[in-house]
Write a protein that holds these residues in place. Structure first.
Motif, PDB file in Angstrom:
ATOM      1  N   THR A 186      31.836  30.881  44.362  1.00  0.00           N
ATOM      2  CA  THR A 186      32.775  30.597  45.443  1.00  0.00           C
ATOM      3  C   THR A 186      33.277  31.936  45.958  1.00  0.00           C
ATOM      4  OG1 THR A 186      33.485  28.505  44.451  1.00  0.00           O
ATOM      5  CG2 THR A 186      34.950  29.499  46.087  1.00  0.00           C
ATOM      6  N   LEU A 187      33.058  32.220  47.239  1.00  0.00           N
ATOM      7  CA  LEU A 187      33.467  33.494  47.813  1.00  0.00           C
ATOM      8  C   LEU A 187      34.912  33.453  48.290  1.00  0.00           C
ATOM      9  CD1 LEU A 187      30.475  34.766  49.999  1.00  0.00           C
ATOM     10  CD2 LEU A 187      31.385  35.826  47.930  1.00  0.00           C
ATOM     11  N   LYS A 188      35.593  34.562  48.076  1.00  0.00           N
ATOM     12  CA  LYS A 188      36.968  34.712  48.551  1.00  0.00           C
ATOM     13  C   LYS A 188      37.073  36.076  49.218  1.00  0.00           C
ATOM     14  CE  LYS A 188      41.764  34.391  46.908  1.00  0.00           C
ATOM     15  NZ  LYS A 188      42.618  34.138  45.723  1.00  0.00           N
ATOM     16  N   THR A 189      37.352  36.109  50.512  1.00  0.00           N
ATOM     17  CA  THR A 189      37.411  37.387  51.220  1.00  0.00           C
ATOM     18  C   THR A 189      38.785  38.028  51.056  1.00  0.00           C
ATOM     19  OG1 THR A 189      38.018  36.295  53.298  1.00  0.00           O
ATOM     20  CG2 THR A 189      35.673  36.654  52.897  1.00  0.00           C
ATOM     21  N   LEU A 190      38.749  39.339  50.782  1.00  0.00           N
ATOM     22  CA  LEU A 190      39.972  40.105  50.514  1.00  0.00           C
ATOM     23  C   LEU A 190      39.813  41.512  51.069  1.00  0.00           C
ATOM     24  CD1 LEU A 190      40.290  39.219  46.719  1.00  0.00           C
ATOM     25  CD2 LEU A 190      41.912  38.487  48.458  1.00  0.00           C
ATOM     26  N   PRO A 191      40.913  42.194  51.386  1.00  0.00           N
ATOM     27  CA  PRO A 191      40.805  43.623  51.721  1.00  0.00           C
ATOM     28  C   PRO A 191      40.378  44.398  50.487  1.00  0.00           C
ATOM     29  CG  PRO A 191      43.102  42.970  51.544  1.00  0.00           C
ATOM     30  CD  PRO A 191      42.293  41.714  51.478  1.00  0.00           C
ATOM     31  N   PHE A 192      39.717  45.526  50.704  1.00  0.00           N
ATOM     32  CA  PHE A 192      39.166  46.292  49.592  1.00  0.00           C
ATOM     33  C   PHE A 192      40.212  46.645  48.540  1.00  0.00           C
ATOM     34  CE2 PHE A 192      37.727  50.138  47.439  1.00  0.00           C
ATOM     35  CZ  PHE A 192      36.430  49.794  47.080  1.00  0.00           C
ATOM     36  N   ASN A 193      41.376  47.098  49.005  1.00  0.00           N
ATOM     37  CA  ASN A 193      42.393  47.535  48.040  1.00  0.00           C
ATOM     38  C   ASN A 193      43.067  46.379  47.308  1.00  0.00           C
ATOM     39  OD1 ASN A 193      43.930  46.627  50.174  1.00  0.00           O
ATOM     40  ND2 ASN A 193      44.943  48.583  50.584  1.00  0.00           N
ATOM     41  N   GLY A 194      42.684  45.140  47.638  1.00  0.00           N
ATOM     42  CA  GLY A 194      43.215  43.999  46.913  1.00  0.00           C
ATOM     43  C   GLY A 194      42.269  43.449  45.860  1.00  0.00           C
ATOM     44  N   LEU A 195      41.062  43.998  45.776  1.00  0.00           N
ATOM     45  CA  LEU A 195      40.052  43.440  44.871  1.00  0.00           C
ATOM     46  C   LEU A 195      40.396  43.659  43.389  1.00  0.00           C
ATOM     47  CD1 LEU A 195      36.794  44.425  46.806  1.00  0.00           C
ATOM     48  CD2 LEU A 195      37.786  42.130  46.562  1.00  0.00           C
ATOM     49  N   ILE A 196      40.659  44.892  42.996  1.00  0.00           N
ATOM     50  CA  ILE A 196      40.965  45.168  41.586  1.00  0.00           C
ATOM     51  C   ILE A 196      42.261  44.471  41.156  1.00  0.00           C
ATOM     52  CG2 ILE A 196      41.416  46.940  39.854  1.00  0.00           C
ATOM     53  CD1 ILE A 196      38.512  46.884  40.783  1.00  0.00           C
ATOM     54  N   PRO A 197      43.345  44.540  41.967  1.00  0.00           N
ATOM     55  CA  PRO A 197      44.549  43.791  41.593  1.00  0.00           C
ATOM     56  C   PRO A 197      44.296  42.292  41.442  1.00  0.00           C
ATOM     57  CG  PRO A 197      45.097  45.418  43.258  1.00  0.00           C
ATOM     58  CD  PRO A 197      43.600  45.411  43.145  1.00  0.00           C
ATOM     59  N   SER A 198      43.435  41.725  42.273  1.00  0.00           N
ATOM     60  CA  SER A 198      43.123  40.296  42.169  1.00  0.00           C
ATOM     61  C   SER A 198      42.356  39.989  40.892  1.00  0.00           C
ATOM     62  CB  SER A 198      42.316  39.841  43.388  1.00  0.00           C
ATOM     63  OG  SER A 198      43.095  39.911  44.558  1.00  0.00           O
ATOM     64  N   LEU A 199      41.486  40.911  40.476  1.00  0.00           N
ATOM     65  CA  LEU A 199      40.792  40.757  39.191  1.00  0.00           C
ATOM     66  C   LEU A 199      41.806  40.786  38.048  1.00  0.00           C
ATOM     67  CD1 LEU A 199      37.677  43.083  39.672  1.00  0.00           C
ATOM     68  CD2 LEU A 199      37.605  40.613  39.329  1.00  0.00           C
ATOM     69  N   GLN A 200      42.750  41.707  38.128  1.00  0.00           N
ATOM     70  CA  GLN A 200      43.762  41.824  37.087  1.00  0.00           C
ATOM     71  C   GLN A 200      44.660  40.588  37.031  1.00  0.00           C
ATOM     72  OE1 GLN A 200      45.008  45.888  38.597  1.00  0.00           O
ATOM     73  NE2 GLN A 200      45.185  46.269  36.407  1.00  0.00           N
ATOM     74  N   ALA A 201      44.939  40.016  38.206  1.00  0.00           N
ATOM     75  CA  ALA A 201      45.809  38.840  38.277  1.00  0.00           C
ATOM     76  C   ALA A 201      45.078  37.561  37.883  1.00  0.00           C
ATOM     77  CB  ALA A 201      46.375  38.694  39.686  1.00  0.00           C
ATOM     78  N   GLY A 202      43.743  37.631  37.820  1.00  0.00           N
ATOM     79  CA  GLY A 202      42.959  36.461  37.444  1.00  0.00           C
ATOM     80  C   GLY A 202      42.678  35.508  38.580  1.00  0.00           C
ATOM     81  N   SER A 203      42.944  35.914  39.820  1.00  0.00           N
ATOM     82  CA  SER A 203      42.677  35.031  40.954  1.00  0.00           C
ATOM     83  C   SER A 203      41.216  35.067  41.385  1.00  0.00           C
ATOM     84  CB  SER A 203      43.583  35.378  42.137  1.00  0.00           C
ATOM     85  OG  SER A 203      43.420  36.715  42.525  1.00  0.00           O
ATOM     86  N   ILE A 204      40.477  36.079  40.939  1.00  0.00           N
ATOM     87  CA  ILE A 204      39.030  36.135  41.123  1.00  0.00           C
ATOM     88  C   ILE A 204      38.401  36.580  39.808  1.00  0.00           C
ATOM     89  CG2 ILE A 204      39.103  36.589  43.606  1.00  0.00           C
ATOM     90  CD1 ILE A 204      38.563  39.529  43.028  1.00  0.00           C
ATOM     91  N   ASP A 205      37.121  36.241  39.625  1.00  0.00           N
ATOM     92  CA  ASP A 205      36.410  36.599  38.391  1.00  0.00           C
ATOM     93  C   ASP A 205      35.551  37.845  38.550  1.00  0.00           C
ATOM     94  OD1 ASP A 205      37.285  34.162  37.064  1.00  0.00           O
ATOM     95  OD2 ASP A 205      35.860  33.121  38.367  1.00  0.00           O
ATOM     96  N   ALA A 206      35.094  38.088  39.782  1.00  0.00           N
ATOM     97  CA  ALA A 206      34.211  39.214  40.054  1.00  0.00           C
ATOM     98  C   ALA A 206      34.480  39.705  41.467  1.00  0.00           C
ATOM     99  CB  ALA A 206      32.750  38.788  39.901  1.00  0.00           C
TER     100      ALA A 206
END
Length: 270
Positions: A74-94
């Motif tokens: 399932t794709l979720k589009t995000l700004p680049f600088n939000g990718l690592i924080p989203s991984l840390q928050a658990g809102s995305i897996d990869a």
């Protein structure tokens, strides 16, 4: 009585078979792993979005890996600088977005083995008198926020007054085209992609860095590292990986990584 008994027996068998088929389908569905993948869609030809459809090298690659490993994406589009924080928050897996493997990022996310070898290059207007990185001092350079390009510029003494940072690379290219910047420093394959579509720009000098892209993964799901690496190995062996270079880079295979390169061994140290 015989007919009634036979009909009852057939009905029971049919019911049992339907239950078995249903159960098998349910088990197969449960066996498939579903992962949420974050993508920054402003990084062509790796990721881009048009009319709500996300395409690109990374998108095809992660889908091929997922298929090889019985996963759904399932794709979720995000700004680049939000990718690592989203991984840390658990809102995305990869996350995929031509993410350079860096030691600092390895502290906050796991990474797959490297899948693309890149580097930074300098893009200028064709009539520019800038011929290399050394000519950039005193000039305004545009690039994308939170990327290794910014790290490179600040590491080589550029003050913030001479670095224009944008949320997406298209805005940086626009600044170059309109005179708001004298050069763009960014990942070479993206600069080359832009140059191929605009005959008023050129790249100058050698590549400034050698760096590798990897798929960023949540540390809360360490099991994904092996699955993603196994899938990457499978699509290399099947030829699907190579075909992505034919499709997105016109057959330029300079970025291919045809071995299992441990992210810790190729991470940039800054």
């Amino acid at each position: 009585m015989k007919n009634k008994t036979s009909i009852a027996l057939v009905a029971a068998l049919a019911s049992g078979l339907a239950t078995i088929v249903c159960t098998a389908s349910t088990v197969a569905a449960q066996d498939a792993t579903s992962i949420v993948v974050g993508a920054d869609t402003t990084f062509p030809p790796f990721e881009s979005e048009k009319d709500g459809t996300v395409t690109g090298f990374d998108i095809d690659m992660i889908n091929a890996i997922a298929k090889a490993e019985n996963m759904t994406v399932t794709l979720k589009t995000l700004p680049f600088n939000g990718l690592i924080p989203s991984l840390q928050a658990g809102s995305i897996d990869a996350a995929v977005a031509g993410i350079t493997i860096k030691a600092s990022r390895l502290q906050n996310a796991n990474f797959s083995n490297a899948y693309y070898k890149s580097g930074l290059s300098v893009l200028v207007k064709k009539d520019s008198n800038i011929n290399s990185f050394d000519d950039l001092k005193g000039h305004v350079v545009a690039t994308k926020k939170a990327t290794s390009s910014v790290d490179y510029l600040t590491g080589h003494g550029f003050s913030s007054d001479y670095i224009k940072q944008f949320q997406n690379i298209d805005a940086a290219y626009q600044a170059l085209e309109t005179g708001g910047a004298d050069a763009v420093i960014f990942d070479n394959p993206v600069n080359i992609d832009f140059k191929a579509k605009h005959d008023d720009v050129k790249t100058v000098g050698p590549l400034l860095t050698g760096e590798y892209y990897g798929i960023a993964l949540s540390k809360t799901k360490p099991e994904l590292v092996n699955k993603i690496n196994d899938g990457l190995d499978k699509i290399r062996k099947s030829g699907e990986y190579h075909q992505l270079f034919v499709k997105y880079f016109g057959g330029d295979t300079s970025g291919e990584v045809n071995e299992a390169l441990d992210p810790a061994k190729v991470a940039l140290s800054e």
